[in-house]
Scaffold this active site. Sequence first.
Site, PDB file in Angstrom:
ATOM      1  N   GLU A 289     -39.631  11.159  27.627  1.00 37.90           N
ATOM      2  CA  GLU A 289     -41.011  10.985  27.152  1.00 37.90           C
ATOM      3  C   GLU A 289     -41.780  10.346  28.292  1.00 37.90           C
ATOM      4  O   GLU A 289     -41.444   9.242  28.718  1.00 37.90           O
ATOM      5  CB  GLU A 289     -41.019  10.087  25.912  1.00 37.90           C
ATOM      6  CG  GLU A 289     -40.419  10.757  24.693  1.00 37.90           C
ATOM      7  CD  GLU A 289     -41.161  12.017  24.325  1.00 37.90           C
ATOM      8  OE1 GLU A 289     -42.356  11.933  23.997  1.00 37.90           O
ATOM      9  OE2 GLU A 289     -40.566  13.107  24.395  1.00 37.90           O
ATOM     10  N   CYS A 323     -49.307   5.155  27.103  1.00 35.56           N
ATOM     11  CA  CYS A 323     -49.213   6.575  27.466  1.00 35.56           C
ATOM     12  C   CYS A 323     -50.258   7.374  26.709  1.00 35.56           C
ATOM     13  O   CYS A 323     -50.691   8.429  27.144  1.00 35.56           O
ATOM     14  CB  CYS A 323     -47.818   7.090  27.172  1.00 35.56           C
ATOM     15  SG  CYS A 323     -47.329   6.790  25.477  1.00 35.56           S
TER      16      CYS A 323
HETATM   17  P1  NAD Z   1     -41.071   3.776  34.981  1.00 36.29           P
HETATM   18  O1  NAD Z   1     -40.796   5.246  35.001  1.00 36.29           O
HETATM   19  O2  NAD Z   1     -41.407   3.126  36.245  1.00 36.29           O
HETATM   20  O3  NAD Z   1     -39.815   2.984  34.379  1.00 36.29           O
HETATM   21  C1  NAD Z   1     -39.268   3.297  33.119  1.00 36.29           C
HETATM   22  C2  NAD Z   1     -37.817   2.857  33.102  1.00 36.29           C
HETATM   23  O4  NAD Z   1     -37.085   3.657  34.020  1.00 36.29           O
HETATM   24  C3  NAD Z   1     -37.588   1.406  33.525  1.00 36.29           C
HETATM   25  O5  NAD Z   1     -36.606   0.831  32.699  1.00 36.29           O
HETATM   26  C4  NAD Z   1     -37.093   1.551  34.948  1.00 36.29           C
HETATM   27  O6  NAD Z   1     -36.269   0.490  35.349  1.00 36.29           O
HETATM   28  C5  NAD Z   1     -36.303   2.831  34.865  1.00 36.29           C
HETATM   29  N1  NAD Z   1     -36.086   3.533  36.138  1.00 36.29           N
HETATM   30  C6  NAD Z   1     -36.860   3.511  37.253  1.00 36.29           C
HETATM   31  N2  NAD Z   1     -36.327   4.287  38.214  1.00 36.29           N
HETATM   32  C7  NAD Z   1     -35.192   4.813  37.697  1.00 36.29           C
HETATM   33  C8  NAD Z   1     -34.200   5.702  38.200  1.00 36.29           C
HETATM   34  N3  NAD Z   1     -34.281   6.214  39.429  1.00 36.29           N
HETATM   35  N4  NAD Z   1     -33.186   6.041  37.397  1.00 36.29           N
HETATM   36  C9  NAD Z   1     -33.104   5.560  36.144  1.00 36.29           C
HETATM   37  N5  NAD Z   1     -33.992   4.711  35.622  1.00 36.29           N
HETATM   38  C10 NAD Z   1     -35.029   4.346  36.379  1.00 36.29           C
HETATM   39  O7  NAD Z   1     -42.217   3.565  33.870  1.00 36.29           O
HETATM   40  P2  NAD Z   1     -42.916   2.203  33.432  1.00 36.29           P
HETATM   41  O8  NAD Z   1     -43.839   1.775  34.501  1.00 36.29           O
HETATM   42  O9  NAD Z   1     -41.921   1.248  32.910  1.00 36.29           O
HETATM   43  O10 NAD Z   1     -43.770   2.706  32.175  1.00 36.29           O
HETATM   44  C11 NAD Z   1     -45.005   3.319  32.283  1.00 36.29           C
HETATM   45  C12 NAD Z   1     -44.875   4.827  32.136  1.00 36.29           C
HETATM   46  O11 NAD Z   1     -44.248   5.138  30.903  1.00 36.29           O
HETATM   47  C13 NAD Z   1     -46.220   5.534  32.092  1.00 36.29           C
HETATM   48  O12 NAD Z   1     -46.143   6.704  32.859  1.00 36.29           O
HETATM   49  C14 NAD Z   1     -46.399   5.866  30.619  1.00 36.29           C
HETATM   50  O13 NAD Z   1     -47.253   6.938  30.350  1.00 36.29           O
HETATM   51  C15 NAD Z   1     -44.985   6.140  30.208  1.00 36.29           C
HETATM   52  N6  NAD Z   1     -44.797   6.004  28.773  1.00 36.29           N
HETATM   53  C16 NAD Z   1     -44.630   7.136  28.017  1.00 36.29           C
HETATM   54  C17 NAD Z   1     -44.488   7.042  26.641  1.00 36.29           C
HETATM   55  C18 NAD Z   1     -44.299   8.259  25.788  1.00 36.29           C
HETATM   56  O14 NAD Z   1     -43.918   8.126  24.628  1.00 36.29           O
HETATM   57  N7  NAD Z   1     -44.528   9.464  26.294  1.00 36.29           N
HETATM   58  C19 NAD Z   1     -44.525   5.787  26.037  1.00 36.29           C
HETATM   59  C20 NAD Z   1     -44.688   4.651  26.833  1.00 36.29           C
HETATM   60  C21 NAD Z   1     -44.822   4.776  28.197  1.00 36.29           C
END
Ligand code: NAD
Length: 517
Positions: A289, A323
């Site tokens: 997501e 998001c």
């Molecule tokens: P992010 O992608 O930076 O991080 C999300 C998670 O992924 C964190 O726990 C992070 O540690 C982990 N991560 C980072 N690099 C990784 C890798 N290489 N391998 C595995 N895990 C890894 O996102 P964020 O800044 O925490 O959140 C914001 C983003 O989330 C925005 O783009 C937002 O739109 C999205 N979001 C989407 C929804 C939805 O339901 N579609 C809901 C909430 C947030």
Amino acid sequence: MTVEPFRNEPIERFGTEESKKAMRRALAEVRAQFGQEYPLVIAGERVFPGAFIDSLDPSDPARVVGRVARARKEDAEAALEAAWKAFASWKRWDQEARSRVLLKAAHLMRQKKTELTAWMVYEVGKNWIEASADVAEAIDFLEYYARAALRFKGPEAIEVVPFPGEDNESFYIPLGAGVSISPWNFPVAIYTGMFAGPIAVGNTVVAKPAEDSSVVAYKVFEIMEEAGLPPGVLNFLPGIGEEVGAYLVEHPRTRFINFTGSLEVGSWINKAAGEVRPGQRFLKRVITEMGGKDAIIVDRSADLELAAQGIIQSAYGFSGQKCSAASRLIVLEEVHDLLMEKVEAKTRALSVGPAEENPDMGPVINAAQEKKILHYIALGKNEGQLVLGGEKLEGPGFFIAPTIFTEVPPKARVAQEEIFGPVLSVIKVKNFDEALEVANDTVYGLTGGVYARDREVLERARREFHVGNLYFNRKITGALVGVQPFGGFNLSGTGAKTGSHDYLRLFLQMKTVAERF
Ligand code: NAD
């Protein structure tokens, strides 16, 4: 098992003196616990590997909310091993018994609602109502999935056509041990929903919370433990995404990956998980997501006062760090100036400040995000017309003024790329055809909204506005569990539809047994 029908948890709006007092008390109690150390939890064992990640208060980053253990690869390995070990018995639990653990957890979380709300005010900078809504949503996930899981139990869940001379049955079984990797912006709700779904139907999970919100995630973990979740069914593994997150994604024994976060990380996960590695015996199931570039269209037939109100709530709630937040406003030219007068006036009236003071808008999450937003603001100054905000505000925290750009071309970067901050790009269009074309013209497709009184316009949008969650004449954020199943199209993700019965199906596989007599 008899349970009352599902009802959404009420959101505390702090309208009474009593509720305000309780919240202030909770804030003081949380402040008194600043700086404590939190462990990893693997198979029920507390582990301190040595290094920590400091979780800071974005309203005042000099304040360390907590120091959370930073998992190493060997901890990730041990956590996955523990999850597989626990799977052997958890998958055999009666569905009712598994559901009961979730119901008990919901009950405990309800008792700790104000405390969890206060932790989020400090750890991620949500104002009181936003933080309280986050806890209510988490309670909803537990209550809803506990009930939904009952529908998937036993052979009676799937009707197969009788065949002469044979007994045929199909039934659902869980997948195994998987990983949930969650973002910081709904640190209780999304974190909880992402492990509760898989666990409800018999899987086990290694949960990696986001670096910026691992203290409150630990508080949630404790609730699950207190509710009676056996050791190893849920393992608490805070750490750096690129280190332990990536390690678990690539691991040959990770059966499923439940990810919510950015497009960049989600696409990498999708690709990395697609490779079959030595020792791997299954194709990983990947649920991602991701982001959005969500638009509200305002038609010429709209109630402009109502529209302005919904736009402000959707664009600036939690500083635009959702998001589902509105980051594009697409307006028909006849109503553009009148609408913008109202939107500007309402935006100007927003208060910005430390989250503990319960302003309309708190800080953005961290220094990197602040830098990114300011970079987009600089871009926007060239791509459109800055009419409000556009600057960092005074104070120790990461405060950014609510910002509006008008005259933004549909293909501008500020109109195409997710900024994840309090920045609204306004695009003027000639008619509703053009409005729909512009609205659908990004790589995303998460939420969208239309303000119109014209029934034909609404019906057309219903068919042609291509987003997972479409809202008419209301704000485009705040989907309710069970009421508005949530998840997007296109590069917004795999359309998991959290808060629906279908969601649980993603963590199950169907087995068919035919016996000839
Ligand atoms: P992010 O992608 O930076 O991080 C999300 C998670 O992924 C964190 O726990 C992070 O540690 C982990 N991560 C980072 N690099 C990784 C890798 N290489 N391998 C595995 N895990 C890894 O996102 P964020 O800044 O925490 O959140 C914001 C983003 O989330 C925005 O783009 C937002 O739109 C999205 N979001 C989407 C929804 C939805 O339901 N579609 C809901 C909430 C947030």
